[in-house]
Design a protein around this motif. Structure first.
Motif, PDB file in Angstrom:
ATOM      1  N   GLN A   1       0.828  -1.213   0.000  1.00 56.79           N
ATOM      2  CA  GLN A   1       0.000   0.000   0.000  1.00 56.79           C
ATOM      3  C   GLN A   1       0.858   1.257   0.000  1.00 56.79           C
ATOM      4  OE1 GLN A   1      -3.429   0.048  -0.321  1.00 56.79           O
ATOM      5  NE2 GLN A   1      -3.000   2.206  -0.708  1.00 56.79           N
ATOM      6  N   VAL A   2       1.984   1.215   0.702  1.00 57.93           N
ATOM      7  CA  VAL A   2       2.901   2.357   0.715  1.00 57.93           C
ATOM      8  C   VAL A   2       3.427   2.624  -0.689  1.00 57.93           C
ATOM      9  CG1 VAL A   2       5.178   3.149   1.506  1.00 57.93           C
ATOM     10  CG2 VAL A   2       3.571   2.148   3.144  1.00 57.93           C
ATOM     11  N   GLU A   3       3.800   1.564  -1.402  1.00 59.64           N
ATOM     12  CA  GLU A   3       4.300   1.704  -2.771  1.00 59.64           C
ATOM     13  C   GLU A   3       3.229   2.276  -3.695  1.00 59.64           C
ATOM     14  OE1 GLU A   3       5.742  -2.148  -3.813  1.00 59.64           O
ATOM     15  OE2 GLU A   3       7.548  -1.985  -2.585  1.00 59.64           O
ATOM     16  N   ILE A   4       1.985   1.817  -3.519  1.00 60.12           N
ATOM     17  CA  ILE A   4       0.870   2.334  -4.321  1.00 60.12           C
ATOM     18  C   ILE A   4       0.679   3.823  -4.048  1.00 60.12           C
ATOM     19  CG2 ILE A   4      -1.645   2.258  -4.618  1.00 60.12           C
ATOM     20  CD1 ILE A   4      -1.458  -0.793  -4.140  1.00 60.12           C
ATOM     21  N   ASN A   5       0.731   4.201  -2.774  1.00 63.72           N
ATOM     22  CA  ASN A   5       0.544   5.607  -2.401  1.00 63.72           C
ATOM     23  C   ASN A   5       1.672   6.487  -2.938  1.00 63.72           C
ATOM     24  OD1 ASN A   5      -1.812   4.962  -1.056  1.00 63.72           O
ATOM     25  ND2 ASN A   5      -0.861   4.924   0.968  1.00 63.72           N
ATOM     26  N   GLN A   6       2.913   5.961  -2.914  1.00 64.07           N
ATOM     27  CA  GLN A   6       4.046   6.722  -3.438  1.00 64.07           C
ATOM     28  C   GLN A   6       3.912   6.928  -4.944  1.00 64.07           C
ATOM     29  OE1 GLN A   6       7.280   4.275  -2.009  1.00 64.07           O
ATOM     30  NE2 GLN A   6       7.584   5.544  -0.181  1.00 64.07           N
ATOM     31  N   LYS A   7       3.496   5.883  -5.628  1.00 61.60           N
ATOM     32  CA  LYS A   7       3.283   5.971  -7.075  1.00 61.60           C
ATOM     33  C   LYS A   7       2.196   6.991  -7.394  1.00 61.60           C
ATOM     34  CE  LYS A   7       1.879   3.119 -11.031  1.00 61.60           C
ATOM     35  NZ  LYS A   7       1.479   1.747 -11.469  1.00 61.60           N
TER      36      LYS A   7
ATOM     37  N   GLN B   1       2.299  10.480  -9.646  1.00 63.17           N
ATOM     38  CA  GLN B   1       1.343  10.696 -10.736  1.00 63.17           C
ATOM     39  C   GLN B   1       0.572  11.995 -10.531  1.00 63.17           C
ATOM     40  OE1 GLN B   1      -0.829   6.978 -10.349  1.00 63.17           O
ATOM     41  NE2 GLN B   1       0.092   6.197 -12.228  1.00 63.17           N
ATOM     42  N   ARG B   2       0.125  12.211  -9.294  1.00 62.93           N
ATOM     43  CA  ARG B   2      -0.627  13.424  -8.982  1.00 62.93           C
ATOM     44  C   ARG B   2       0.237  14.665  -9.221  1.00 62.93           C
ATOM     45  NH1 ARG B   2      -1.442  17.392  -5.802  1.00 62.93           N
ATOM     46  NH2 ARG B   2      -3.520  18.060  -5.136  1.00 62.93           N
ATOM     47  N   ALA B   3       1.510  14.613  -8.806  1.00 61.50           N
ATOM     48  CA  ALA B   3       2.405  15.755  -8.964  1.00 61.50           C
ATOM     49  C   ALA B   3       2.652  16.069 -10.437  1.00 61.50           C
ATOM     50  CB  ALA B   3       3.722  15.492  -8.243  1.00 61.50           C
ATOM     51  N   VAL B   4       2.832  15.037 -11.251  1.00 59.78           N
ATOM     52  CA  VAL B   4       3.059  15.245 -12.687  1.00 59.78           C
ATOM     53  C   VAL B   4       1.833  15.903 -13.319  1.00 59.78           C
ATOM     54  CG1 VAL B   4       3.373  14.101 -14.914  1.00 59.78           C
ATOM     55  CG2 VAL B   4       4.732  13.380 -12.941  1.00 59.78           C
ATOM     56  N   LEU B   5       0.658  15.350 -13.050  1.00 60.52           N
ATOM     57  CA  LEU B   5      -0.565  15.901 -13.638  1.00 60.52           C
ATOM     58  C   LEU B   5      -0.835  17.317 -13.138  1.00 60.52           C
ATOM     59  CD1 LEU B   5      -2.950  12.803 -13.574  1.00 60.52           C
ATOM     60  CD2 LEU B   5      -1.615  13.702 -15.495  1.00 60.52           C
ATOM     61  N   SER B   6      -0.541  17.567 -11.870  1.00 59.79           N
ATOM     62  CA  SER B   6      -0.733  18.911 -11.316  1.00 59.79           C
ATOM     63  C   SER B   6       0.211  19.914 -11.980  1.00 59.79           C
ATOM     64  CB  SER B   6      -0.512  18.890  -9.808  1.00 59.79           C
ATOM     65  OG  SER B   6      -0.691  20.178  -9.254  1.00 59.79           O
ATOM     66  N   ALA B   7       1.474  19.516 -12.160  1.00 62.12           N
ATOM     67  CA  ALA B   7       2.443  20.404 -12.813  1.00 62.12           C
ATOM     68  C   ALA B   7       2.014  20.739 -14.239  1.00 62.12           C
ATOM     69  CB  ALA B   7       3.832  19.765 -12.813  1.00 62.12           C
TER      70      ALA B   7
END
Length: 200
Positions: free
Chosen positions: A34-40, A44-50
């Protein structure tokens, strides 16, 4: 056994420590996936936000990301995409802040003339001071900001954001000059590395 003796203290301490470590290891193992999923998802969120492509529904982040990209960027990676006919380079950055490492995403146009977007993934800066670098008003100043020969200047904070996209400057965080200087160094180091064809 003498409960006041050294041997008893050593054995008791060992047993207590063993059980704590054992249960912490179990917990870490059980949550690793779950930690790995959250990190991924955070990347993804940061890329799309940028790129200003973040969907309104957070549950759609992975789907939107997967339609555009084949991989998740890590330190040293550069990925490219096209936004409304404009080629964009996306890089994962990592650099030293005041209290620890600051990581995030920096997106620029292919000619390296303007910043498309800037996002923070993680930091250890002081809450209410340097920690304000992850506030939207600060990050939005980078959007469409012109890149000078020297890069970007993060000026001493005046308490208001810089709205001029042509001056290659953004307003820093009031009372957090060292964190603001760290962000300037990180961004300019990343831009210099991108100009050389790689990521720092």
């Amino acid at each position: 056994m003498n409960k006041n003796g050294l041997l008893y203290t050593v054995i008791f301490t060992f047993i207590v420590a063993f059980f704590f470590v054992f249960f912490l290891a179990l917990a870490a193992g059980a949550t690793r996936e779950q930690v790995e999923i959250n990190q991924k998802l955070a990347v993804q969120r940061a890329v799309l936000s940028a790129l200003d492509l973040l969907p309104d529904d957070p549950s759609g982040i992975a789907e939107v990301y997967d339609r555009r990209f084949d991989s998740i960027p890590a330190a040293g990676d550069l990925i490219t995409t096209n936004i409304d006919g404009q080629d964009v380079i996306v890089s994962y950055y990592s650099g030293s802040g005041l209290w620890g490492t600051i990581t995030g995403i920096l997106a620029v146009d292919k000619s390296l003339d303007r910043i498309v977007g800037f996002e923070i993934i993680s930091h250890n800066e002081t809450p209410g001071l340097g920690g304000r670098i992850d506030e939207d008003w600060f990050k939005q100043q980078f959007r469409n900001e012109k890149i000078s020969e020297e890069g970007i200047t993060v000026r001493k904070g005046t308490g208001s954001e810089d709205t001029d996209p042509e001056n290659a400057a953004v307003d820093g965080i009031t009372g957090a000059s060292l964190t603001s200087a760290s962000v300037q160094t990180i961004v300019n180091t990343q831009l210099a590395a991108m100009k050389k064809g790689g990521s720092n």
